[in-house]
Motif scaffolding. Structure first.
Motif, short mmCIF file in Angstrom:
data_model
loop_
_atom_site.label_atom_id
_atom_site.label_comp_id
_atom_site.label_asym_id
_atom_site.label_seq_id
_atom_site.Cartn_x
_atom_site.Cartn_y
_atom_site.Cartn_z
N UNK A 1 60.87 43.24 64.39
CA UNK A 1 62.13 43.05 65.12
C UNK A 1 61.92 43.12 66.63
N UNK A 2 61.14 44.10 67.04
CA UNK A 2 60.89 44.27 68.47
C UNK A 2 60.14 43.05 69.01
N UNK A 3 59.13 42.61 68.23
CA UNK A 3 58.34 41.45 68.66
C UNK A 3 59.25 40.25 68.86
N UNK A 4 60.17 40.04 67.91
CA UNK A 4 61.06 38.88 68.00
C UNK A 4 61.93 38.99 69.25
N UNK A 5 62.45 40.20 69.51
CA UNK A 5 63.29 40.37 70.70
C UNK A 5 62.54 40.08 71.99
N UNK A 6 61.24 40.41 71.98
CA UNK A 6 60.45 40.21 73.20
C UNK A 6 59.81 38.83 73.24
N UNK A 7 60.08 38.03 72.21
CA UNK A 7 59.50 36.69 72.19
C UNK A 7 58.02 36.68 71.88
N UNK A 8 57.57 37.74 71.18
CA UNK A 8 56.16 37.80 70.79
C UNK A 8 56.06 37.31 69.34
N UNK A 9 55.15 36.37 69.09
CA UNK A 9 55.04 35.81 67.75
C UNK A 9 54.15 36.67 66.87
N UNK A 10 54.66 37.06 65.71
CA UNK A 10 53.82 37.66 64.67
C UNK A 10 54.07 36.84 63.40
N UNK A 11 52.99 36.34 62.81
CA UNK A 11 53.12 35.52 61.61
C UNK A 11 53.91 36.26 60.53
N UNK A 12 54.80 35.53 59.87
CA UNK A 12 55.53 36.10 58.74
C UNK A 12 56.15 34.96 57.96
N UNK A 13 55.92 34.95 56.67
CA UNK A 13 56.56 33.91 55.86
C UNK A 13 57.85 34.44 55.27
N UNK A 14 57.84 35.75 54.88
CA UNK A 14 58.99 36.26 54.14
C UNK A 14 60.04 36.85 55.08
N UNK A 15 59.75 36.90 56.37
CA UNK A 15 60.76 37.34 57.33
C UNK A 15 61.12 38.81 57.18
N UNK A 16 60.17 39.64 56.72
CA UNK A 16 60.41 41.08 56.70
C UNK A 16 60.78 41.63 55.34
N UNK A 17 60.36 40.96 54.27
CA UNK A 17 60.71 41.44 52.93
C UNK A 17 59.53 42.12 52.23
N UNK A 18 58.46 42.43 52.98
CA UNK A 18 57.26 43.05 52.40
C UNK A 18 56.70 42.23 51.24
N UNK A 19 56.86 40.93 51.34
CA UNK A 19 56.40 40.06 50.27
C UNK A 19 55.10 39.37 50.65
N UNK A 20 55.07 38.82 51.87
CA UNK A 20 53.97 37.91 52.20
C UNK A 20 52.74 38.63 52.73
N UNK A 21 52.91 39.82 53.29
CA UNK A 21 51.76 40.55 53.83
C UNK A 21 51.07 39.85 54.98
N UNK A 22 51.83 38.99 55.70
CA UNK A 22 51.20 38.21 56.77
C UNK A 22 51.35 38.87 58.15
N UNK A 23 52.33 39.76 58.31
CA UNK A 23 52.67 40.27 59.65
C UNK A 23 51.82 41.49 60.01
N UNK A 24 50.50 41.30 59.92
CA UNK A 24 49.60 42.44 60.14
C UNK A 24 49.53 42.84 61.60
#
Lengths: 701, 701
Positions: B30-53
């Motif tokens: 959430x913080x990254x999105x607010x600051x315009x910092x990109x973190x990979x994520x497919x599931x958008x925060x559902x603990x499904x994709x495991x991409x937002x390392x």
């Protein structure tokens, strides 16, 4: 060009008052572009199109303190004079592309040269239409490429568009790219581009062109109707309608959904049927206007939600059961080729947005056309009569909307001799209260049947006409009854007392007139005798037809009433009856039937195909599309059919005009028929009394 | 979520150093999105994709003065622990979507989670690829609609995309609209969208998916070659090539243009042939990778200008005559369905821009791959060898480019036993200078022919293998010679002195080796004996083949030389030999032939299919497409074939290595063959002397 002298002058553009400084010698068109003032021009300043007309606010001090005279512009040169003659410029009109600034000047841009201009169309209900199309024409001349030129033809076309029209980075549709080389060759390096929203070239034609066409189509459950319009002038060149070919898959919306659900290919078949229909309608309209379908660059479509989903190829089944979910509510833009329309291959289809699961893009179009949301103070009620009726209620403060499953009776379907509003359809009916004699009027025939010459020939009977009988006058005889005809027929039968309030023929009617043919409890009333019809068979109104009309009008009335209740509104100030199926509905007869709440007759107006007209507005004016998107989200949907009291209200509304509600304004409409009406209605009471006595006697034995 | 406590903490994101304040309890994502910092994520925060390392820069004072420790994030909850196991998180890695801010913290985003990340692909010439695709995956869960919901499913999908990914107003391709309802149903309200450039949803799949594929294809005049890549990981899953099916309509560019001009359906036939070829190539690649063509969401295409026009359906005839005008120079984006590719129906085709009438998108791709425009100081020369050769010269200051009609010899066409670089093609050739014995290597076979077991079975001979002879070892025998093979064969024949400088076989060769088969003035040299080939027939290099190689290499050399002259460059610092037809070209043999200017061998490097690799770069990184557009406009085209001295230069360049130019660096390459070479070349001089004497005698008589 210009500007070398270094002298600067003030230029004011009217009517919007934008002003700025111009270099001596600049053309008015150049100055306008620099100041962001739009002046129509197809040729971009080549004295070809004659569209950039301007006037000088001559010989007077302006509010800006300027003395503006015609001498503050360069005099017309030979090129302008030639163009002025060719294009019919008025004496005080100049071409903006050749008139050069020689002094302070106030320039007036006439309506016809403005970006967003108004035209009044008598053929579309005398509506004022705004012409501000999404697609505009631009003529460019592209020099032959030099040997060392590494840019492509398209880049050089882009440069011309930027230089002469201020359009930057216009992108080509792939079909334009595939045609641009040939067009440049055939047009001797001059081409006309159709550019959508200043961004995408969707068509290229060799040489100079100034005609550009679009179509606005309302896809109803039973009837499809469309206007073909010139996108630059706003002229409506053809208005056409036809039966929705999906009718073979079911009469109403629910049966279409059922078909889509039950048959594996159902959805695709319905989709294909509607596409074929749309293409047929476009062919018909373009043929009427003497152009080809490929001349159409844009189509605006409206329809109820099920039609909307089916023509977009979306799954309509969710619209059949709660919570009645739309696939998409918002407007949709699709390339015509992706949609499956055979218009210009790069053309576009714009589908207006829907409001809710049961209120579609057609109702948004009605909103655009009737604009109840712009009304201050008064409460407006707009009823769009069709197989699926829609009801709008409110004003600029709030707007409520409901839908009502009317059934196709008002579109002439599921009526024994019903037909679409086309040549030969009985559209007007009057009954003589004393004799029960019938006067009717048929679409395509200016005279009432009572004015037809005795020896008239049937206009439809080609063989008879060919067989040397040309000297006999021709009449368009009746072939069936359309919606407005059936409404008037039933209302008139009731007005003269031939029908009781429950919609049954009164006893003893057969003794009064040979037009009544009893059939057990039921019966039929002959509107047109065999010699008055094209088929040689009588045209009748049957008890079943009357029942269908009652069901339909009750649905509309109940929907309206529950909507008013939900909105907390007890009285409406103005009622508009819209109907997309041909002739206008008679407000008096709608009142008599109890199709609409009671109102003074001068507060009820029939507005014709408002949905089709609204679609036309969105076709001609891209701003209307944005307005439509906002309106669609703004209105409040009321699911009247889910209200607890719907059933009870509906049953009461089946009566003519209503079992409980008073219709005080009706009295004047019934006055002239009163003596005979009372007589016939008295027979009902006597018969009823006889029935009661018989029942009592049976009770005693 | 979070923020209720009101405490605020500083969060710094590495490596880019962007920082800001976060409310206690907010997730890192959430913080990254607010600051315009990109973190990979497919599931958008559902603990499904495991991409937002993410990682915490733990236990040290940062340059920002922060003490950042792992305790400044909430500990992993059960959901994160499950996901960590499933997705293989490293011990110090956390999920950005579940780690919440509990104190000042420096967050490190590992390469794998960044928006634009680097991967090194050994299978693509060990190039570093940037993964920043135009199409990304987004998984959303859309709640069941409520009864009073008037928005459509798509509006609610849009809302999820906005809430969880910050993507506003994503528009659906019509095919997505048509599928979204079914996908929501089948995916139990969870769907994965493929969104292009954050703006348009081009595909919808039910449920969660994390695989997304694209193809990059170089359409050459003779050969089409493509990479199939995973758009998220950058993995190359298949590399395929095939003959351009247009070859049946003409061997080179000019004959294709002629075909398009002379046959009324010519252009359409060529267009269709290339489309069929592209679809075949895609089927082949997807089948190799175990997916389907419909799994491909994007295709990047490059090709020379004629191929470019033909696959876009544009008229190529203007490219055949001066001033060689392109229809379009700029990059083109087209829906795959409009293009005619059978990939995902909403998918996109991106065509890289052209540079000039004779230098196409393939050369732009070479620029991307080799990046001579990033070189400072040194002068780079990049020669792309193909049926149409292209030559790039320069560095970041300036870049010149020329094209050279090489002919198809280097692609194995118009060569007696030529073939495409596929299994069975001789790709390497070595001659023993003393015995003239041949060693060769075949594509698909790791061993040189001299290492084959004596009783080896032909790998292509299915019947023999089936007939119980499985115990015999299998060898891929020769079926023909590909481009790199013919270059080496001719260069080796010259190196050992079997060819003279004019490309003729030296006299007396038949006495030395049974491999030489004289044929009047001409002759053929046997590379592979019947028992070494899959066909059972000898494979030879014929005099005519040698002539074709001479013509081709002379065209490249002359083009290069005239380009250097025009650019005022006498010396190049590095030479890159690119070739899109399979195996790498041997720099030593290219030097011996005189295909490239003389240079020390360590300054010459073969880079394989640079055009295909550049296309792959543009497929994986959308920024590369913008770079390509700038490069295409920036380079300076030189029309070498129009230079006055082309013909004279060309004739001199037909000699091996050249009639006039010295090639001092060749000496070392020839040293080991010198004794035998001198012997054989002496025979030429003797024979020449004999011929002179005969001529003189005839002159006397």
């Amino acid at each position: 060009m210009g500007g070398e002298s270094g002298k600067m002058y003030r230029v004011v553009f009217q009517p919007d008052g934008r002003q700025g400084m111009a270099r001596e010698g600049q053309t008015v068109l150049e100055v306008a572009r620099e100041l962001g003032v739009y002046i129509e021009s197809i040729c971009g300043g080549r004295q070809t199109c004659g569209k950039c007309r301007i006037r000088v606010a001559n010989g007077r001090f302006d509010t800006y303190g300027l003395l503006s005279t015609t001498e503050h512009l360069s005099p017309p040169d030979a090129g302008e004079q030639a163009c002025a003659e060719r294009c019919g410029l008025a004496p005080d009109e100049r071409l903006g592309c050749s008139a050069r600034i020689l002094g302070d000047v106030v320039i007036e841009i006439p309506e016809v040269s403005r970006e967003k201009r108004q035209v009044i169309r008598k053929d579309v209900g005398s509506r004022t239409l705004r012409v501000n199309p999404a697609v505009r024409l631009y003529y460019v001349e592209v020099p032959e490429p030099a040997l060392e030129e590494s840019r492509g033809e398209w880049e050089r076309v882009q440069e011309e568009l930027a230089t002469h029209f201020g359009l930057e980075g216009v992108q080509p549709d792939v079909t334009v790219l595939q045609e641009v080389q040939r067009s440049l060759r055939e047009g001797k390096r001059g081409i006309t581009l159709s550019v959508r929203q200043g961004r995408e070239a969707i068509r290229v034609q060799p040489g100079y062109h100034e005609d550009i066409y679009g179509m606005a189509i309302d896809v109803g459950t039973t009837t499809m109707a469309g206007h073909l319009a010139h996108l630059r002038t706003g002229d409506v060149l053809a208005t056409v309608s036809m039966m929705n070919p999906q009718v073979t898959y079911g009469e109403d919306i629910m049966s279409r959904i059922a078909y889509a659900m039950r048959h594996p290919e159902g959805r695709e078949r319905l989709h294909q049927a509607i596409l074929n229909g749309l293409n047929d309608l476009i062919r018909q309209a373009t043929s009427d206007a003497g152009i080809t379908p490929q001349d159409i660059v844009e189509v605006v479509l409206v329809g109820n939600t099920v039609m909307h989903h089916l023509f977009l190829g979306l799954d309509p089944t969710t619209l059949g059961t709660a919570p009645f979910t739309l696939a998409i509510q918002d407007a949709v833009d699709i390339k015509a080729r992706d949609f499956g329309l055979d218009i210009a291959p790069g053309g576009n289809v714009h589908v207006l947005p829907c409001e809710a699961g049961h209120v579609g893009a057609d109702n948004v179009a009605v909103l655009l056309a009737e604009a109840p949301h712009r009304v201050e103070g008064e409460i407006h009620l707009v009823i769009d009569v069709g197989t699926n009726g829609e009801i709008l209620l409110g004003n600029r403060e709030s707007m409520w909307v409901a839908s009502s499953p009317t059934g196709p009776a008002f579109e002439g379907a599921q009526i024994r001799h019903g037909m679409r509003a086309a040549a030969g359809a009985i559209e007007r009916v009057r009954l003589d209260p004393e004799t029960l004699e019938v006067r009717f009027k048929v679409i395509g025939e200016a005279r009432w049947n009572t004015e037809w010459p005795d020896n008239a020939l049937d206009a439809f009977d080609i063989t008879a006409r060919r067989a040397g009988q040309k000297q006999r006058p021709t009449v368009v005889k009746a072939r069936g009854i359309c919606g407005s005809g059936i409404i008037e027929a039933v209302a008139e039968l009731w007005r003269v007392g031939a029908l009781d309030d429950s919609g049954r023929f009164v006893p003893g009617l057969a003794d009064e007139t040979p037009r009544f043919v009893p059939e057990g409890e039921k019966g039929a009333f002959i509107l047109a005798w065999p010699h008055e019809t094209a088929t040689g068979q009588s045209i009748v109104v049957h008890s079943d037809d009357i029942r269908a009309v009652q069901l339909a009008k009750a649905a509309l009335y109940t929907g309206t009433k529950l909507l008013m209740k939900r909105a907390g509104i007890e009285h409406v100030d103005r009622i508009k009856l819209a109907g997309g199926f041909g002739s206008y509905i008679s407000p008096a007869h709608a009142l008599m039937l109890g199709m609409i709440p009671d109102a003074a007759l001068d507060r009820v107006v029939a507005v014709g195909n408002a949905a089709g007209d609204g679609a036309l507005m969105a076709l001609l004016d891209q701003d209307a599309r944005e307005e439509a998107r906002q309106l669609a989200r703004w209105v409040t949907y009321v699911g009247t059919a889910l209200e607890a009291d719907f059933q009870e209200e509906f049953v009461a509304a089946l009566h003519i005009p209503h079992r409980h509600d008073p219709f005080p304004h009706l009295a004047s409409l019934l006055a002239d028929a009163e003596p005979w009406r009372s007589q016939r209605r008295a027979r009902v009471q006597r018969a009823s009394a006889r029935r009661s006595r018989r029942r009592r006697r049976r009770g005693h034995t």
